[in-house]
Enzyme design. Structure first.
Site, PDB file in Angstrom:
ATOM      1  N   SER A 107      19.033 -46.025 -68.664  1.00 31.23           N
ATOM      2  CA  SER A 107      20.289 -46.120 -67.921  1.00 31.23           C
ATOM      3  C   SER A 107      20.331 -47.360 -67.042  1.00 31.23           C
ATOM      4  O   SER A 107      19.305 -47.809 -66.507  1.00 31.23           O
ATOM      5  CB  SER A 107      20.453 -44.878 -67.043  1.00 31.23           C
ATOM      6  OG  SER A 107      21.542 -45.012 -66.152  1.00 31.23           O
ATOM      7  N   HIS A 276      30.712 -37.298 -71.042  1.00 31.51           N
ATOM      8  CA  HIS A 276      29.817 -37.617 -69.932  1.00 31.51           C
ATOM      9  C   HIS A 276      29.166 -36.354 -69.368  1.00 31.51           C
ATOM     10  O   HIS A 276      28.946 -36.227 -68.159  1.00 31.51           O
ATOM     11  CB  HIS A 276      30.564 -38.367 -68.822  1.00 31.51           C
ATOM     12  CG  HIS A 276      29.715 -39.353 -68.085  1.00 31.51           C
ATOM     13  ND1 HIS A 276      29.720 -40.702 -68.370  1.00 31.51           N
ATOM     14  CD2 HIS A 276      28.811 -39.202 -67.083  1.00 31.51           C
ATOM     15  CE1 HIS A 276      28.880 -41.327 -67.561  1.00 31.51           C
ATOM     16  NE2 HIS A 276      28.310 -40.431 -66.770  1.00 31.51           N
TER      17      HIS A 276
END
Length: 380
Positions: A107, A276
């Site tokens: 990430s 998400h």
């Protein structure tokens, strides 16, 4: 780990080892969490067709993702702050993925930096990119990912504004953080977690600190990141990235057929059907309910990956049956990070792989290619 039988077992261990405030951050959805729940509930409602006497021995779970053959139709998806779940959590997850022969996605909001992870593994990994207003910083991130031999760039396109997460507000996980006595008590009750985090390579955001002035601590970083969400983000910006990134490009956050078509036009090598993890638009459809429509529309033009609620091999089977080529694990492997670092992630991958293998056997199927809508009861 020997007595761990399921992802839920890892989840229970994770809650014993990591402070509640961080577990709530990892597990929460936005607003009333309708979409978070729908991801799991809708997957559970899909029934698998049981078959007998089909000669389903010698099963093969291998699959090619982005032109690379791997032993499982899985990748570890991007999870922010993994390094706060366990000492050097991103490195632990990357090593477990490498050992399993599947991709790991780092990430942008990681604790360990791109370079930290690259120095810890031998094989290429994927890098997830948030597109921000500071184009110079984004160009630098892309260049760093390329220099680290990342084999794919995963553009997360559904975070132009931040969905409010009530649990974070209740726990003081805000900007600035609200440190309360009960928060301190929760953290002090986890001394091994404290020791592990303190001994890690970093305790702040490795991809940003030292690159952007005034982001030396969590509060200043969050102030900066909140100012960087770009509500003007458009497909022109995807083209800007495509011009600068020489490798495979994956667009994550697709939940509409028209957006899927636009991603194909923009040159995406793959898309991720995702909401998400229920952390953005509350009230949006579950990922699995939209997957078949997108697969029917663009499945012949690009690779389709699935993200949203995967907790078992049965869930992976369901997504593959409805058109996904592979699945991204998120919270499922994060529980493993929290529970036991690299060993915990390895266990999570093994659990899901074994469940997928047994499910295929009981459905009378030998290969991943054999899985399709006819493998389900009353598919839509």
């Amino acid at each position: 780990m020997k007595s761990v039988a399921s992802i839920e077992d890892l989840r229970r261990i994770a809650h014993r080892k990591v402070p509640r405030e961080f577990m709530d951050y990892y597990e929460s959805g936005s607003y009333s969490e309708q979409t978070l729940r729908a991801n799991r509930d809708d997957l559970a409602g899909i029934k698998i067709r049981q078959r007998i006497l089909c000669g389903a021995s010698n099963r093969d779970l291998s699959q090619s993702l982005l032109g690379v053959k791997q032993p499982l139709p899985l990748a570890l998806g991007p999870v922010g702050l993994t390094g706060m779940a366990h000492r050097d959590g991103e490195i632990a997850a990357a090593r477990a993925a490498e050992k399993a022969g599947i991709p790991y996605t780092l990430s942008t909001l990681s604790i360990c930096s791109i370079e930290d992870v690259a120095n810890a593994v031998e094989k290429p990994f994927w890098f997830q990119l948030y597109f921000m207003k500071d184009r110079g910083f984004i160009a630098d991130l892309i260049a760093r990912a390329h220099a680290a031999r990342c084999s794919a760039l995963v553009l997360t396109a559904d975070l132009q504004v931040l969905g409010q997460r009530h649990r974070d507000i209740h726990n003081g996980m805000t900007v600035p953080p609200r440190i309360r006595l009960k928060t301190i008590a929760h953290i002090l009750s986890k001394p091994r977690w404290i020791a592990g985090v303190l001994l890690g390579k970093r305790r702040t955001f490795g991809n940003v600190v030292g690159r952007i002035a005034g982001t030396e601590n969590l509060t200043s970083y969050m102030d900066w990141i909140n100012s960087q969400f770009d509500q003007a983000l458009s497909w022109d910006d995807v083209a800007w990235i495509r011009e600068r990134w020489p490798g495979k490009l994956i667009v994550k956050g697709i939940l509409d057929v028209e957006d899927a078509r636009e991603a194909v036009k923009a040159g995406a090598d793959a898309i991720v059907v995702s909401n998400h993890g229920g952390r953005q638009l509350d009230g949006a459809a579950s990922s699995i309910s939209i997957l078949p429509r997108i697969a029917d529309a663009v499945g012949s033009e690009t690779e389709i990956l699935f993200d949203g609620g995967i907790r078992s091999g049965q869930d992976v089977f369901r997504a593959l049956a409805l058109g996904a080529r592979g699945c991204l694990l998120g919270r499922a492997y994060l529980y493993g990070v929290c529970a036991a670092g690299e060993e915990g992630v390895t266990k999570a991958i093994e659990i899901i792989a074994k469940e997928l293998d047994v499910t295929m056997a009981l459905a009378g199927l030998r290969t991943i290619a054999d899985i399709g809508k006819t493998s389900l009861v009353d598919p839509e």
